[in-house]
Motif scaffolding. Sequence first.
Motif, PDB file in Angstrom:
ATOM      1  N   VAL A 144       0.851  -1.196   0.000  1.00  0.00           N
ATOM      2  CA  VAL A 144       0.000   0.000   0.000  1.00  0.00           C
ATOM      3  C   VAL A 144       0.889   1.249   0.000  1.00  0.00           C
ATOM      4  O   VAL A 144       1.888   1.314   0.727  1.00  0.00           O
ATOM      5  N   THR A 145       0.495   2.229  -0.806  1.00  0.00           N
ATOM      6  CA  THR A 145       1.350   3.395  -1.032  1.00  0.00           C
ATOM      7  C   THR A 145       0.533   4.677  -1.056  1.00  0.00           C
ATOM      8  O   THR A 145      -0.475   4.764  -1.768  1.00  0.00           O
ATOM      9  N   ALA A 146       0.965   5.677  -0.298  1.00  0.00           N
ATOM     10  CA  ALA A 146       0.381   7.012  -0.392  1.00  0.00           C
ATOM     11  C   ALA A 146       1.069   7.730  -1.552  1.00  0.00           C
ATOM     12  O   ALA A 146       2.163   8.277  -1.399  1.00  0.00           O
ATOM     13  N   ARG A 147       0.442   7.685  -2.705  1.00  0.00           N
ATOM     14  CA  ARG A 147       1.099   8.155  -3.922  1.00  0.00           C
ATOM     15  C   ARG A 147       1.420   9.647  -3.870  1.00  0.00           C
ATOM     16  O   ARG A 147       2.455  10.103  -4.386  1.00  0.00           O
ATOM     17  N   ASP A 148       0.541  10.431  -3.244  1.00  0.00           N
ATOM     18  CA  ASP A 148       0.826  11.865  -3.148  1.00  0.00           C
ATOM     19  C   ASP A 148       2.028  12.131  -2.255  1.00  0.00           C
ATOM     20  O   ASP A 148       2.828  13.024  -2.520  1.00  0.00           O
ATOM     21  N   HIS A 149       2.208  11.350  -1.209  1.00  0.00           N
ATOM     22  CA  HIS A 149       3.404  11.491  -0.379  1.00  0.00           C
ATOM     23  C   HIS A 149       4.659  11.127  -1.173  1.00  0.00           C
ATOM     24  O   HIS A 149       5.696  11.771  -1.047  1.00  0.00           O
ATOM     25  N   GLN A 150       4.541  10.073  -1.978  1.00  0.00           N
ATOM     26  CA  GLN A 150       5.674   9.630  -2.786  1.00  0.00           C
ATOM     27  C   GLN A 150       6.110  10.728  -3.756  1.00  0.00           C
ATOM     28  O   GLN A 150       7.305  11.016  -3.903  1.00  0.00           O
ATOM     29  N   LYS A 151       5.134  11.369  -4.401  1.00  0.00           N
ATOM     30  CA  LYS A 151       5.456  12.432  -5.353  1.00  0.00           C
ATOM     31  C   LYS A 151       6.021  13.664  -4.642  1.00  0.00           C
ATOM     32  O   LYS A 151       6.965  14.296  -5.121  1.00  0.00           O
ATOM     33  N   HIS A 152       5.464  13.987  -3.490  1.00  0.00           N
ATOM     34  CA  HIS A 152       5.897  15.175  -2.759  1.00  0.00           C
ATOM     35  C   HIS A 152       7.302  15.023  -2.211  1.00  0.00           C
ATOM     36  O   HIS A 152       8.128  15.940  -2.291  1.00  0.00           O
ATOM     37  N   ASP A 153       7.604  13.844  -1.654  1.00  0.00           N
ATOM     38  CA  ASP A 153       8.869  13.657  -0.944  1.00  0.00           C
ATOM     39  C   ASP A 153      10.042  13.369  -1.870  1.00  0.00           C
ATOM     40  O   ASP A 153      11.191  13.623  -1.506  1.00  0.00           O
ATOM     41  N   GLY A 154       9.773  12.785  -3.030  1.00  0.00           N
ATOM     42  CA  GLY A 154      10.873  12.423  -3.916  1.00  0.00           C
ATOM     43  C   GLY A 154      11.580  11.148  -3.498  1.00  0.00           C
ATOM     44  O   GLY A 154      12.513  10.699  -4.162  1.00  0.00           O
ATOM     45  N   GLN A 155      11.182  10.568  -2.402  1.00  0.00           N
ATOM     46  CA  GLN A 155      11.633   9.242  -1.975  1.00  0.00           C
ATOM     47  C   GLN A 155      10.449   8.575  -1.289  1.00  0.00           C
ATOM     48  O   GLN A 155       9.389   9.177  -1.160  1.00  0.00           O
TER      49      GLN A 155
END
Length: 255
Positions: A144-155
């Motif tokens: 499970v992945t918080a895609r918006d967090h992934q895009k925001h953080d860059g990692q």
Amino acid sequence: MRIARIAHQEGVAFAAVEGEGADAVVAEIAEHPFGVEKNFTGRKWKLADTRLLAPILPTKIICIGKNYADHAAEMGGQAPADPVIFMKPNTSVIGPNLPIKLPASSNEVHFEGELAAIVGTPCKNVSASKARDALLGFTVANDVTARDHQKHDGQWTRAKGHDTFCPLGPWIDTAVDPADLPIHTEVDGERKQDSRTSLLIHDVGKVVEWISTVMTLLPGDVILTGTPAGVGPITSGQSVSVTVEGIGTLTNPVQ
């Protein structure tokens, strides 16, 4: 052998699952499931009278990113030449039928159905040809992945690391061959992912070899091998089911 971790009327135990459907029973394993020989206590219960827990509580969860070409393409890039590894905390693990809890800080949480390998013995610098000997078996996972967090953080640590973001189950199959297993994910009964493990860019042996050159793997560690194309959002009230044929189905509600 199918090895489950169960809650029964007297506590929690590892157990071998015997039989199918309503006739299935679980035979309690003494202590732990590692090693060639399994010792049994002699106690058995109907599977229906127990509760399936996450089949293992790992010290670490190592994941492979973009390991199917079609998923790499849907994420907007090329598949990497070498395996890309990242990690999820062991506090993200939940078992079958427990809820995936959506964090208030994310508006875009995705499912990612995967085959998971379970390490069976301490190992370091394992060759791909010897990797299967180091594994206890395989189970089903949802990265499970918080895609918006992934895009925001860059990692990916925050995006992948929330509590409940690593459902595992229903059990570990010690005999299945992972080379070409059908894998699919359904959300509320609608199929979203449909692939085969033969399409992994880096197969299980290569993945174990690559990871074990970096870090020592310990019994019970979990390796998520990657997700195929078709990932997408989940919302509260939905139900996600990941199936790896030959192992079983992992279902979790979304809350």
